[in-house]
Design a protein around this motif. Structure first.
Motif, PDB file in Angstrom:
ATOM      1  N   GLY A  51     -12.515  -7.618  -2.763  1.00 56.26           N
ATOM      2  CA  GLY A  51     -11.325  -8.346  -3.389  1.00 56.26           C
ATOM      3  C   GLY A  51     -11.513  -9.818  -3.333  1.00 56.26           C
ATOM      4  O   GLY A  51     -11.403 -10.722  -4.184  1.00 56.26           O
ATOM      5  N   ARG A  95     -12.671  -2.605   0.685  1.00 55.20           N
ATOM      6  CA  ARG A  95     -11.932  -3.163  -0.685  1.00 55.20           C
ATOM      7  C   ARG A  95     -11.415  -4.375  -0.519  1.00 55.20           C
ATOM      8  O   ARG A  95     -11.381  -4.975  -1.379  1.00 55.20           O
ATOM      9  N   VAL A  96     -10.816  -4.674   0.775  1.00 51.32           N
ATOM     10  CA  VAL A  96     -10.246  -6.054   0.846  1.00 51.32           C
ATOM     11  C   VAL A  96     -11.529  -7.098   0.634  1.00 51.32           C
ATOM     12  O   VAL A  96     -11.241  -8.115  -0.134  1.00 51.32           O
ATOM     13  N   GLN A 134     -10.936 -14.863   5.561  1.00 52.82           N
ATOM     14  CA  GLN A 134     -10.415 -13.367   5.814  1.00 52.82           C
ATOM     15  C   GLN A 134     -10.452 -13.143   7.375  1.00 52.82           C
ATOM     16  O   GLN A 134     -11.330 -13.263   8.111  1.00 52.82           O
ATOM     17  N   THR A 192      -6.933  -3.045   8.119  1.00 51.03           N
ATOM     18  CA  THR A 192      -7.430  -1.772   7.723  1.00 51.03           C
ATOM     19  C   THR A 192      -7.762  -1.014   8.524  1.00 51.03           C
ATOM     20  O   THR A 192      -8.742  -1.437   9.613  1.00 51.03           O
ATOM     21  N   THR A 195       0.765  -1.137  -0.123  1.00 49.63           N
ATOM     22  CA  THR A 195      -0.044  -0.089   0.026  1.00 49.63           C
ATOM     23  C   THR A 195       0.636   1.041   0.109  1.00 49.63           C
ATOM     24  O   THR A 195       2.267   1.201   0.440  1.00 49.63           O
ATOM     25  N   ASN A 199      -5.268  -9.261  -2.141  1.00 51.87           N
ATOM     26  CA  ASN A 199      -6.529  -9.853  -2.500  1.00 51.87           C
ATOM     27  C   ASN A 199      -7.050  -8.885  -3.386  1.00 51.87           C
ATOM     28  O   ASN A 199      -8.236  -9.383  -4.135  1.00 51.87           O
ATOM     29  N   GLU A 200      -6.838  -7.823  -3.720  1.00 55.64           N
ATOM     30  CA  GLU A 200      -7.341  -6.821  -4.693  1.00 55.64           C
ATOM     31  C   GLU A 200      -6.715  -6.993  -6.283  1.00 55.64           C
ATOM     32  O   GLU A 200      -7.150  -6.369  -7.074  1.00 55.64           O
ATOM     33  N   CYS A 257      -4.007  -8.826   2.911  1.00 53.48           N
ATOM     34  CA  CYS A 257      -4.763  -7.720   2.628  1.00 53.48           C
ATOM     35  C   CYS A 257      -4.673  -7.280   1.371  1.00 53.48           C
ATOM     36  O   CYS A 257      -5.418  -7.892   0.424  1.00 53.48           O
ATOM     37  N   TYR A 258      -3.747  -6.120   0.903  1.00 55.08           N
ATOM     38  CA  TYR A 258      -4.097  -5.555  -0.416  1.00 55.08           C
ATOM     39  C   TYR A 258      -3.880  -6.446  -1.489  1.00 55.08           C
ATOM     40  O   TYR A 258      -4.369  -6.343  -2.563  1.00 55.08           O
ATOM     41  N   SER A 293      -5.725  -9.418   6.915  1.00 52.09           N
ATOM     42  CA  SER A 293      -5.825  -8.198   6.804  1.00 52.09           C
ATOM     43  C   SER A 293      -5.833  -7.243   7.892  1.00 52.09           C
ATOM     44  O   SER A 293      -6.132  -7.710   9.030  1.00 52.09           O
ATOM     45  N   ARG A 343     -12.408 -12.982  -5.924  1.00 51.50           N
ATOM     46  CA  ARG A 343     -11.192 -14.089  -6.001  1.00 51.50           C
ATOM     47  C   ARG A 343     -11.914 -15.392  -5.732  1.00 51.50           C
ATOM     48  O   ARG A 343     -11.542 -16.393  -6.454  1.00 51.50           O
TER      49      ARG A 343
END
Length: 294
Positions: A194, A190-191, A208, A182, A126, A159-160, A156-157, A180, A198
């Motif tokens: 994502g 967002r996560v 998660q 956040t 990030t 997964n986007e 975390c990120y 994650s 997926r």
């Protein structure tokens, strides 16, 4: 059928090693006593170790990251022992680790009843990690072959970004662990979006685990929001929403486990007998190219 536990991990100030070790051991034992075979904690859960540093050190972002490095071997040994004692697979979240090249990387380990199975670095950093933390990206994806099935870890990120999960799926992963961290509710969503995408695209499960709570003592973990959840494709035999289970509160006042079950054979079956074949019907099958490439 396997039983999974994802933690909404509340960031508590634990000022001694003994307090921390008791906290983590008791928390994991609670999940194991509910029949969980795999336990997932969130991204940067290892940063709670910074609570053991002097107040002036733990209140400084870079000093706190550097200060916990000597605790890393002890932390890894504790996590391995918990996995053995509880007879579970344990992904205890991640922590920043100083590598031999002088770079910090955000690393997550996986432990099993037989010991440490390896680690996975975060690949997509990030802005905060790059611009303020000075944490470097990892370079490889790993699939862990376990008694429960083949697992991947996307932090975390990660997964986007669809191609990371696609790579794990093509390497045989049936379940992705998504720790994650956040601070904002928008970041959590967002996560979440994502991770759920997926699961749909690759016809796999995604579990998660988020950090929650306020920690004004830590510049790295100051504010945290998120729900633990298990996502699957929306298809035959699965919940129409694609959500097997999700914790009720966005930010509880203490750590909470979400314990749920998943039949990976049923998830795999969808790849051959589902309403759709998202895993098979990947765009590259049709040679799709952008307008600029024509």
């Amino acid at each position: 059928m396997i039983t999974l536990a994802a933690c909404q991990y509340h960031i508590d100030l634990l000022e001694t090693w003994d307090a921390y070790a008791e906290h983590l051991s008791t928390l994991c034992q609670q999940a194991a006593e509910q029949g969980a075979q795999l336990l997932l904690l969130p991204e940067y859960a290892g940063l709670v170790l910074s609570g053991q540093l002097p107040a002036v050190e733990r209140s400084d972002l870079h000093a706190s990251i550097a200060g916990i490095q000597p605790l890393l071997p002890r932390w890894l040994a504790l996590c391995e022992q918990i996995a053995r004692d509880c007879n579970v697979y344990l992904q205890p979240g991640s922590m920043p680790v100083l590598d031999d090249d002088g770079q910090y990387r955000n690393r997550a380990w996986l432990f099993g009843p037989e010991g440490c199975l390896g680690s996975q670095d975060k690949l997509m950093m990030t802005r905060f990690e790059l611009e303020q933390w000075n944490i470097a990206a990892g370079t490889e994806l790993t699939v862990f072959d376990t008694e429960l099935g083949k697992l991947g870890i996307l932090i975390c990120y990660d997964n986007e970004f669809p191609m990371l999960a696609r790579t794990l799926a093509e390497q045989g992963a049936d379940l992705i662990l998504a720790p994650s961290c956040t601070d904002t509710v928008a970041g959590f969503y967002r996560v979440r979006v994502g991770a759920q995408a997926r699961a749909l695209e690759n016809q796999i499960g995604v579990l998660q685990s988020p950090t929650v709570g306020m920690a004004d003592w830590s510049p790295a973990l100051d504010e945290n929001n998120g729900r633990a959840a298990l996502y699957v494709p929306s298809d035959y035999g699965m919940p129409p929403s694609g959500i097997v289970a999700e914790s009720a509160e966005l930010c509880p006042s203490s750590s909470q486990w979400l314990v749920c079950q998943l039949d990976l054979d049923e998830v795999r079956r969808l790849r051959d007998h589902g309403q759709v074949f998202t895993r098979r019907d990947w765009p590259k099958q049709f040679g799709i190219v952008s307008a600029g490439e024509r």
